[in-house]
Every structure is written in structure tokens, then in C-alpha cells.
Design an enzyme around this catalytic site. Structure first.
Site, short mmCIF file in Angstrom:
data_model
loop_
_atom_site.label_atom_id
_atom_site.label_comp_id
_atom_site.label_asym_id
_atom_site.label_seq_id
_atom_site.Cartn_x
_atom_site.Cartn_y
_atom_site.Cartn_z
N GLY A 191 99.08 23.46 45.66
CA GLY A 191 99.22 23.50 44.20
C GLY A 191 98.47 24.61 43.50
CB SER A 192 96.98 27.84 44.48
OG SER A 192 98.03 28.59 45.04
CG ASN A 193 101.94 29.76 42.75
OD1 ASN A 193 101.87 30.79 42.10
ND2 ASN A 193 102.01 29.73 44.07
NE ARG A 214 112.84 16.26 49.45
CZ ARG A 214 112.40 15.79 50.62
NH1 ARG A 214 111.14 15.89 50.96
NH2 ARG A 214 113.22 15.23 51.46
CG ASN A 237 111.26 28.52 44.20
OD1 ASN A 237 110.25 27.81 44.24
ND2 ASN A 237 111.70 29.15 45.28
CG HIS A 263 110.58 33.22 48.21
ND1 HIS A 263 110.50 32.17 49.11
CD2 HIS A 263 110.87 34.32 48.94
CE1 HIS A 263 110.77 32.62 50.33
NE2 HIS A 263 110.99 33.91 50.25
CB SER A 296 110.98 37.02 43.77
OG SER A 296 110.98 38.11 44.65
CB THR A 298 121.61 28.35 43.18
OG1 THR A 298 121.19 29.02 44.38
CG2 THR A 298 121.67 29.32 42.02
CG ASP A 357 113.83 30.90 49.08
OD1 ASP A 357 113.33 30.12 48.24
OD2 ASP A 357 113.47 30.92 50.27
C1 GRF Z 1 103.56 29.84 47.44
O1 GRF Z 1 103.39 30.95 48.28
C2 GRF Z 1 104.93 29.85 46.85
O2 GRF Z 1 105.42 31.13 46.58
C3 GRF Z 1 105.76 29.21 47.92
O3 GRF Z 1 104.94 28.18 48.43
C4 GRF Z 1 103.58 28.54 48.23
C5 GRF Z 1 102.94 27.42 47.47
O4 GRF Z 1 101.54 27.60 47.34
N1 GRF Z 1 107.04 28.74 47.41
P1 GRF Z 1 100.74 26.69 46.32
O5 GRF Z 1 100.99 25.24 46.71
O6 GRF Z 1 101.21 27.00 44.94
O7 GRF Z 1 99.30 27.07 46.53
#
Ligand code: GRF
Length: 191
Positions: free
Chosen positions: A13-15, A91, A107, A109, A136, A141, A145
């Protein structure tokens, strides 16, 4: 009116945290209404510590993908979210799910799409001998990706780079890229 955001995660969950930290700034008209995971996830604890509503809707508790997605959509919609950010949500989503949030489902990626879809992107970059790498954000969809790429951030690949060093530097860029998308949406919302 602030935009309302649901964030779907499966792990660290860092993003999610980068988005939530950004939304907390006084001048950002965005509110995180829900952090949802499809299994117990570290990011759920992080979100709880930040005072964000959370839920775990475990896929294993449902008899079919359709039933699981229906429960996920219900939770998102009841939270009042009008945009959905996938942030490490592991998923593939159905066409019905994607159409339900058409144009408002994003999303992130860790590659310069359309290069290197799927997992292990840093290893793929090294194997391919790419000179640049990055991340990105794209519309989602049902194909993995595959939706329209909206924004990217790039890094140079250095001779000494390993999967680990690339992963760390790309993640730093991700933590800038997703908040930048949130900023765009919050200030020019069409959803
Ligand atoms: C990130 O690299 C994201 O781009 C990918 O999965 C990873 C998730 O990392 N889809 P986090 O859980 O947000 O740390």
C-alpha cells in the site's frame, strides 16, 4: 466539491499512502472515502492509522468472480467514491466492473507501457537491455495493463542496476505520478 476516491490494494500500500498523504494537503480538493483490499494487507493497517475507512472483501469468501466484484462495487459506491484508483490490486477486473466506472477507473504499473505488461517488469527491463524504464498510469480495461496510457515518468537504466535498485527508483516515481493524476482529476473532474 472535492472528488471522492476509493483505492483498491492487495499488499503493502505505498502508492495508497502517497495518494492519501497528497489528499490530506489543505489545497487538494480530494477525499479518500475507502481503502479496500481483496485479502488481509499491510496497507489496510496504514490506512486505518491515517483514519481512512477500510474494508477487506476477501475473494476467497465468494463463490464467483461476479459475486466478489458485486460486493466490491457495492462497498465502493456506498463510500460515495466517484473515482477508483487501483494501487497494487492483484486482480483482473471484468468488463462489467470496468464499464461501471468507465473513464474513472485507473491503475499504476511499474513500466513504460505498452512495454512489459504483467509481473516482474524490472527483470524484463534488464533482460531486454532497455536504456529507460519508468511507470505509467492508465485507464483500466478488462485486458491486463492495457487501457489508454495517461501519464508516465521515466528513469535512466544504469549499467549497475539490478531488479532491486530499479524497483526502488521506479517506486519513487510512482509516488509522484499517482498524486499528479489525482491533482489533475481534482482540478478538472469530469466523472
Ligand atoms: C506498484 O509497483 C504498482 O505499480 C504495482 O504494484 C505495486 C504496488 O506497490 N501495480 P504498493 O502496494 O503500492 O506499495
Amino acid at each position: 466539491m472535492p472528488i471522492s476516491v476509493a483505492i483498491l490494494i492487495s499488499g503493502r500500500g505505498s502508492n495508497m499512502k502517497a495518494l492519501a498523504d497528497y489528499a490530506e494537503k489543505d489545497d487538494v480538493p480530494a477525499k479518500i472515502t475507502l481503502v479496500l483490499a481483496d485479502k488481509p494487507a499491510d496497507g489496510i493497517n496504514t490506512a486505518k492509522e491515517m483514519g481512512i475507512p477500510t474494508t477487506v472483501i476477501a475473494a476467497d469468501d465468494y463463490g464467483s468472480k461476479t459475486d466478489h466484484e458485486a460486493a466490491v462495487m457495492k462497498a465502493i459506491d456506498e463510500s460515495g467514491a466517484n473515482v477508483v484508483f487501483l494501487a497494487g490490486y492483484m486482480r483482473l477486473l471484468s468488463g462489467d466492473f470496468c464499464r461501471h466506472y468507465q473513464g474513472c477507473l485507473f491503475n499504476i504499473h511499474p513500466s513504460l507501457l505498452p512495454l512489459h505488461k504483467g509481473l516482474d517488469t524490472h527483470a524484463k527491463v534488464i533482460a531486454a537491455g532497455d536504456k529507460t524504464h519508468g511507470c505509467s498510469v492508465h485507464l483500466v480495461t478488462e485486458a491486463m495493463d492495457d487501457g489508454t496510457v495517461l501519464y508516465q515518468r521515466k528513469i535512466d537504466v544504469l549499467a549497475a542496476d539490478t531488479e532491486k535498485t530499479l524497483a526502488a527508483r521506479v517506486l519513487e516515481e510512482e509516488h509522484l505520478l499517482y498524486p499528479a493524476l489525482l491533482n489533475r482529476l481534482a482540478t478538472k473532474l469530469t466523472c
